[in-house]
Design a protein around this motif. Structure first.
Motif, PDB file in Angstrom:
ATOM      1  N   UNK A 137       5.075  60.859  40.867  1.00 24.01           N
ATOM      2  CA  UNK A 137       4.809  61.691  39.685  1.00 24.01           C
ATOM      3  C   UNK A 137       6.083  62.375  39.188  1.00 24.01           C
ATOM      4  N   UNK A 138       7.099  62.494  40.050  1.00 25.19           N
ATOM      5  CA  UNK A 138       8.357  63.152  39.675  1.00 25.19           C
ATOM      6  C   UNK A 138       9.337  62.193  39.004  1.00 25.19           C
ATOM      7  N   UNK A 139       8.969  60.929  38.909  1.00 25.25           N
ATOM      8  CA  UNK A 139       9.885  59.926  38.377  1.00 25.25           C
ATOM      9  C   UNK A 139      10.167  60.192  36.899  1.00 25.25           C
ATOM     10  N   UNK A 140      11.441  60.333  36.565  1.00 26.88           N
ATOM     11  CA  UNK A 140      11.838  60.677  35.197  1.00 26.88           C
ATOM     12  C   UNK A 140      11.956  59.433  34.324  1.00 26.88           C
ATOM     13  N   UNK A 141      11.890  59.651  33.023  1.00 27.03           N
ATOM     14  CA  UNK A 141      12.086  58.572  32.055  1.00 27.03           C
ATOM     15  C   UNK A 141      13.511  58.026  32.195  1.00 27.03           C
ATOM     16  N   UNK A 142      13.645  56.715  32.225  1.00 29.68           N
ATOM     17  CA  UNK A 142      14.960  56.094  32.326  1.00 29.68           C
ATOM     18  C   UNK A 142      15.519  56.022  33.736  1.00 29.68           C
ATOM     19  N   UNK A 143      14.683  56.266  34.741  1.00 30.44           N
ATOM     20  CA  UNK A 143      15.137  56.237  36.131  1.00 30.44           C
ATOM     21  C   UNK A 143      15.621  54.839  36.518  1.00 30.44           C
ATOM     22  N   UNK A 144      16.506  54.786  37.524  1.00 25.40           N
ATOM     23  CA  UNK A 144      17.039  53.517  38.015  1.00 25.40           C
ATOM     24  C   UNK A 144      16.303  53.114  39.293  1.00 25.40           C
ATOM     25  N   UNK A 145      15.880  51.866  39.313  1.00 26.18           N
ATOM     26  CA  UNK A 145      15.096  51.351  40.441  1.00 26.18           C
ATOM     27  C   UNK A 145      15.777  50.094  40.975  1.00 26.18           C
ATOM     28  N   UNK A 146      16.093  50.076  42.264  1.00 22.45           N
ATOM     29  CA  UNK A 146      16.685  48.872  42.856  1.00 22.45           C
ATOM     30  C   UNK A 146      15.578  47.985  43.408  1.00 22.45           C
ATOM     31  N   UNK A 147      15.716  46.685  43.129  1.00 21.28           N
ATOM     32  CA  UNK A 147      14.694  45.713  43.508  1.00 21.28           C
ATOM     33  C   UNK A 147      15.370  44.455  44.067  1.00 21.28           C
TER      34      UNK A 147
END
Length: 285
Positions: A137-147
């Protein structure tokens, strides 16, 4: 005098008989020991693994059970998902345990390898981890996610993101083959950083979220209890014990299958650090 000579002859004869008996007993003992060593001989087999829990599972749980059938397992650790299958196909190792069925089938087809899964084992699923956030729920708009950048783990990654309503995948796409190009909706405008699966845990210092496959999460000492979300594994994503197809009907392969399908294996897992891993479906059927 004649009696003395008879006595001496008798003593010599007795000594010879004792010596022969002793030699006979030694030979018998050696034969018995040789037979016991032959019966108790244990053949060593090398199992390829990736960093993670499955090397420990091999040495701590599977190998002790296999010793009763005449085999002892040692492990060879590879730091990627490519070498263990190539090494197995080339005869450099005897088996491997690091991959799920979906990856095995795709890798074998793409590289024209003849490898066979003997049976599934309890498996630790992929998790969403973060050093910055305590909740999705704390994830901000434009966050970076490694996959992960390999096909099967990437598809799992996207499914886990979709299950947590972070993205949606196009309806007409086979979700087991999905790529970032198949993302239909990305409401938080997430930026995806594709990395080798072995690098995902290390990336946590530079990204907001990392989706880490279970074996690499284990190797990096990431606690599944700290994951912001964990995947519910489908059967094709549970790890399998693999041999060369040429060895599918070998005594070794049969012994491994018997162990993995035994109650003794279930009991050993229940008393091990792997007790909370997702269990193969056939365990409850």
């Amino acid at each position: 005098m004649k009696q003395l000579k008879k006595g001496i002859v008798g003593l010599v004869a007795a000594a010879v008989l004792i010596t022969l008996a002793a030699c006979g007993n030694t030979s018998s003992t050696e034969d018995t020991q040789s037979g016991e060593n032959s019966v108790n001989a244990v053949e060593e087999k090398v199992v390829g693994v990736a960093p993670g829990p499955y090397g420990d599972m091999v040495t701590e749980v599977i190998s002790p059970l296999l010793e009763e059938k005449g085999y002892q397992l040692t492990t060879k650790v590879f730091n990627d998902y490519i070498q263990p299958n190539n090494a197995l196909a080339n005869g450099q190792i005897d088996a491997n345990l690091f991959q799920h069925t979906a990856y095995l089938e795709k890798f074998s087809a793409d590289n024209q390898l003849s490898l066979t899964a003997l049976q599934k084992v309890p498996t630790l699923g992929m998790g969403i981890y973060s050093k910055q956030l305590s909740s999705l729920d704390e994830l901000a708009d434009g966050a970076t996610v490694s996959i992960a950048n390999d096909a099967s783990n990437l598809a799992r990654t996207l499914q886990l993101l979709a299950a947590n309503e972070l993205i949606t995948i196009a309806d007409n796409i086979d979700e087991t083959k999905a790529t970032v190009n198949d993302i239909e909706e990305n409401p938080k405008n997430l930026t995806f950083k594709e990395l080798d699966a072995a690098q995902l845990a290390r990336s946590l210092d530079t990204v907001d979220l990392a989706l880490v496959p279970g074996n690499f999460a284990w190797a990096a000492s990431l606690d599944p209890a700290d994951a912001l979300a964990l995947e519910s594994l489908k059967e094709e994503y549970k790890n399998v014990f693999v041999v060369s197809s040429e060895e599918e009907d070998s005594d070794f392969a049969k012994a491994v299958t018997e162990v993995l399908e035994s109650d003794a294996f279930k009991e050993a897992i229940a008393e091990s650090p792997f007790s909370n891993f997702d269990q193969p479906k056939f365990w409850t059927e």
